[in-house]
Scaffold this motif. Structure first.
Motif, PDB file in Angstrom:
ATOM      1  N   MET A   1       0.840  -1.187   0.000  1.00 11.64           N
ATOM      2  CA  MET A   1       0.000   0.000   0.000  1.00 11.64           C
ATOM      3  C   MET A   1       0.882   1.245   0.000  1.00 11.64           C
ATOM      4  O   MET A   1       1.865   1.334   0.737  1.00 11.64           O
ATOM      5  N   ASP A   2       0.559   2.211  -0.801  1.00 15.47           N
ATOM      6  CA  ASP A   2       1.323   3.446  -0.901  1.00 15.47           C
ATOM      7  C   ASP A   2       1.034   4.327   0.299  1.00 15.47           C
ATOM      8  O   ASP A   2      -0.086   4.799   0.504  1.00 15.47           O
ATOM      9  N   LEU A   3       2.064   4.556   1.143  1.00 13.54           N
ATOM     10  CA  LEU A   3       1.882   5.399   2.321  1.00 13.54           C
ATOM     11  C   LEU A   3       2.183   6.865   2.043  1.00 13.54           C
ATOM     12  O   LEU A   3       1.976   7.714   2.887  1.00 13.54           O
ATOM     13  N   ALA A   4       2.724   7.156   0.863  1.00 10.15           N
ATOM     14  CA  ALA A   4       3.074   8.540   0.534  1.00 10.15           C
ATOM     15  C   ALA A   4       1.844   9.277   0.023  1.00 10.15           C
ATOM     16  O   ALA A   4       1.729   9.614  -1.144  1.00 10.15           O
ATOM     17  N   VAL A   5       0.924   9.495   0.911  1.00  8.01           N
ATOM     18  CA  VAL A   5      -0.320  10.176   0.567  1.00  8.01           C
ATOM     19  C   VAL A   5      -0.404  11.456   1.379  1.00  8.01           C
ATOM     20  O   VAL A   5       0.213  11.584   2.431  1.00  8.01           O
ATOM     21  N   PRO A   6      -1.130  12.437   0.903  1.00  9.54           N
ATOM     22  CA  PRO A   6      -1.200  13.710   1.621  1.00  9.54           C
ATOM     23  C   PRO A   6      -1.871  13.565   2.974  1.00  9.54           C
ATOM     24  O   PRO A   6      -2.738  12.705   3.156  1.00  9.54           O
ATOM     25  N   PRO A   7      -1.466  14.369   3.965  1.00  8.58           N
ATOM     26  CA  PRO A   7      -2.085  14.290   5.284  1.00  8.58           C
ATOM     27  C   PRO A   7      -3.535  14.733   5.248  1.00  8.58           C
ATOM     28  O   PRO A   7      -3.929  15.519   4.395  1.00  8.58           O
ATOM     29  N   ARG A   8      -4.313  14.219   6.168  1.00  6.29           N
ATOM     30  CA  ARG A   8      -5.709  14.607   6.248  1.00  6.29           C
ATOM     31  C   ARG A   8      -5.819  15.959   6.959  1.00  6.29           C
ATOM     32  O   ARG A   8      -5.300  16.119   8.068  1.00  6.29           O
ATOM     33  N   PRO A   9      -6.500  16.912   6.392  1.00  5.97           N
ATOM     34  CA  PRO A   9      -6.579  18.225   7.026  1.00  5.97           C
ATOM     35  C   PRO A   9      -7.340  18.225   8.335  1.00  5.97           C
ATOM     36  O   PRO A   9      -7.168  19.122   9.148  1.00  5.97           O
ATOM     37  N   LYS A  10      -8.200  17.207   8.567  1.00  3.34           N
ATOM     38  CA  LYS A  10      -9.000  17.192   9.785  1.00  3.34           C
ATOM     39  C   LYS A  10      -8.528  16.136  10.779  1.00  3.34           C
ATOM     40  O   LYS A  10      -9.267  15.720  11.658  1.00  3.34           O
TER      41      LYS A  10
ATOM     42  N   LYS B   1      -8.616   2.914  -5.554  1.00  2.00           N
ATOM     43  CA  LYS B   1      -7.950   4.205  -5.697  1.00  2.00           C
ATOM     44  C   LYS B   1      -8.767   5.182  -6.536  1.00  2.00           C
ATOM     45  O   LYS B   1      -8.719   6.394  -6.308  1.00  2.00           O
ATOM     46  N   ALA B   2      -9.507   4.658  -7.501  1.00  2.00           N
ATOM     47  CA  ALA B   2     -10.325   5.534  -8.349  1.00  2.00           C
ATOM     48  C   ALA B   2     -11.373   6.274  -7.530  1.00  2.00           C
ATOM     49  O   ALA B   2     -11.811   7.369  -7.912  1.00  2.00           O
ATOM     50  N   GLY B   3     -11.755   5.706  -6.390  1.00  2.00           N
ATOM     51  CA  GLY B   3     -12.736   6.353  -5.522  1.00  2.00           C
ATOM     52  C   GLY B   3     -12.114   7.153  -4.406  1.00  2.00           C
ATOM     53  O   GLY B   3     -12.813   7.560  -3.476  1.00  2.00           O
TER      54      GLY B   3
END
Length: 364
Positions: free
Chosen positions: A1-10, A38-40
């Motif tokens: 799983m790709d962990l390099a995802v943007p942080p959640r703002p909340k 991922k498409a969703g």
């Protein structure tokens, strides 16, 4: 799983938190994550599910969406003791033993000053193994090094040795219970009361927060900074109530532990799975006690007997959770499973709200 995802703002900032990665999936959104991937906007395209110690097809909300998700998976592995609703989806079904066929220990669910040791009553039946044994053997076959270097008893000795409350493993195992002798009665938050400066609460302010500035900064009207009443997502005040005018609730059943023991015929005779409905609602629908009724909404249909009773208020119907999901060829559940009707949409802060929704009831 790709962990390099943007942080959640909340993401809530709490003491001890190290990561605000969004590479996680709320349990009640897992079906959407499998279906959409991922498409969703989900962090992964999920290909397989490994299920142990759980029966999600039966016990998680929106069963028909769950059914759709399981059919999309490429591979399903399940540990089970009987042919549960989830086990029926398994590509490989591994026989796991029961708590009576292995050693274990437990602490009270909500905490109390004692521990119980579960001595094995019988050897495992047939070819059944414990979850630990299954995972250890699979790890070796998958080439995973260093997964487990201990037997069941060695793990128990190791875990209990690290617990200062239990001084002697062998004595604990022999007696089957260990009562912790408290020097004085337990008082909640005693350290914070006596020395609040050096014993802060795990909140941004270090105090009990009646008003949360963290929630206020999120500026979400559905997540107020101070406790506030909101109607259920599906309620009588919505236009949806014109089609589905009955508030449906689902509670625990005294003859089951979730879905466990629902397949015991004599328990089913003692207290059948049935829809509670008030005479005020039953009479105009032509429903009499014991009639087979159709309970439905946009998510699904359940067929179950009716219990006409004044023990539930008018406008509300009840079906106990844990009824075994048993769909017929048309997808209509004949096992009385309330999750065919419940919603998987969580509360604004992510809690499950699957014990209430709107339905209609008709005589079958």
């Amino acid at each position: 799983m790709d962990l390099a995802v943007p942080p959640r703002p909340k993401t809530l900032k709490i003491r001890g938190g190290q990561s605000d990665s969004s590479a996680r999936i709320l349990s009640y959104k897992i079906w959407e994550a499998i279906i959409q991937g991922k498409a969703g906007g989900h962090p992964a395209d999920i290909k397989m599910m490994w299920v142990l110690g759980s029966n999600p097809v039966n016990q998680m909300p929106d069963t028909n969406k769950c059914h759709q998700a399981f059919k999309k998976l490429e591979f399903v592995l399940v540990h089970e003791q009987y042919m549960s609703a989830t086990a029926k989806f398994a590509d490989i079904l591994l026989p796991v033993n029961t708590w009576m066929e292995r050693e274990d220990y437990a602490a009270p669910w909500l905490g109390a000053p004692y521990y119980a040791y579960a001595n094995k009553a019988i050897d495992p039946l047939g070819e059944s193994r414990s979850d630990l044994e299954i995972c250890t053997e699979l790890a070796a076959r998958l080439g995973i090094q260093g997964f487990n270097d201990k037997t069941e008893e060695e793990w128990l000795r190791h875990l209990i040795a690290e617990m200062p409350d239990i001084p002697d493993y062998d004595e604990f195992k022999r007696k089957g219970i260990h009562k912790v002798q408290l020097a004085e009665p337990f008082v909640a938050f005693k350290a914070q009361i006596e020395d609040p400066e050096n014993n802060p609460f795990a909140t941004p302010s270090g105090k009990i927060e009646i008003y949360s500035q963290t929630l206020a900064d999120m500026n979400d009207p559905k997540i107020p900074p101070i406790p506030k009443y909101f109607d259920a997502e599906e309620n009588w005040n919505q236009p949806l109530a014109r089609r589905y005018p009955l508030q449906f609730i689902s509670t625990h059943f005294r003859r089951r532990v979730h879905a466990q023991y629902d397949n015991l015929p004599w328990l089913r005779r003692v207290e059948p799975q049935a829809l509670w409905i008030n005479p005020v609602d039953a009479q105009p629908r032509g429903i009499k006690d014991g009639d087979l009724v159709k309970v439905f909404n946009d998510r699904g249909v359940v067929m179950t007997p009716a219990w006409v009773t004044e023990r539930i208020m008018p406008g509300v119907v009840h079906l106990a959770e844990g009824g075994n999901y048993h769909p017929d060829e048309q997808g209509i559940d004949r096992g009385g499973n309330p999750n065919v009707l419940t919603s998987s949409e969580p509360s604004p802060l992510g809690s499950n709200v699957d014990n209430s929704c709107l339905v209609e009831v008709q005589r079958a």
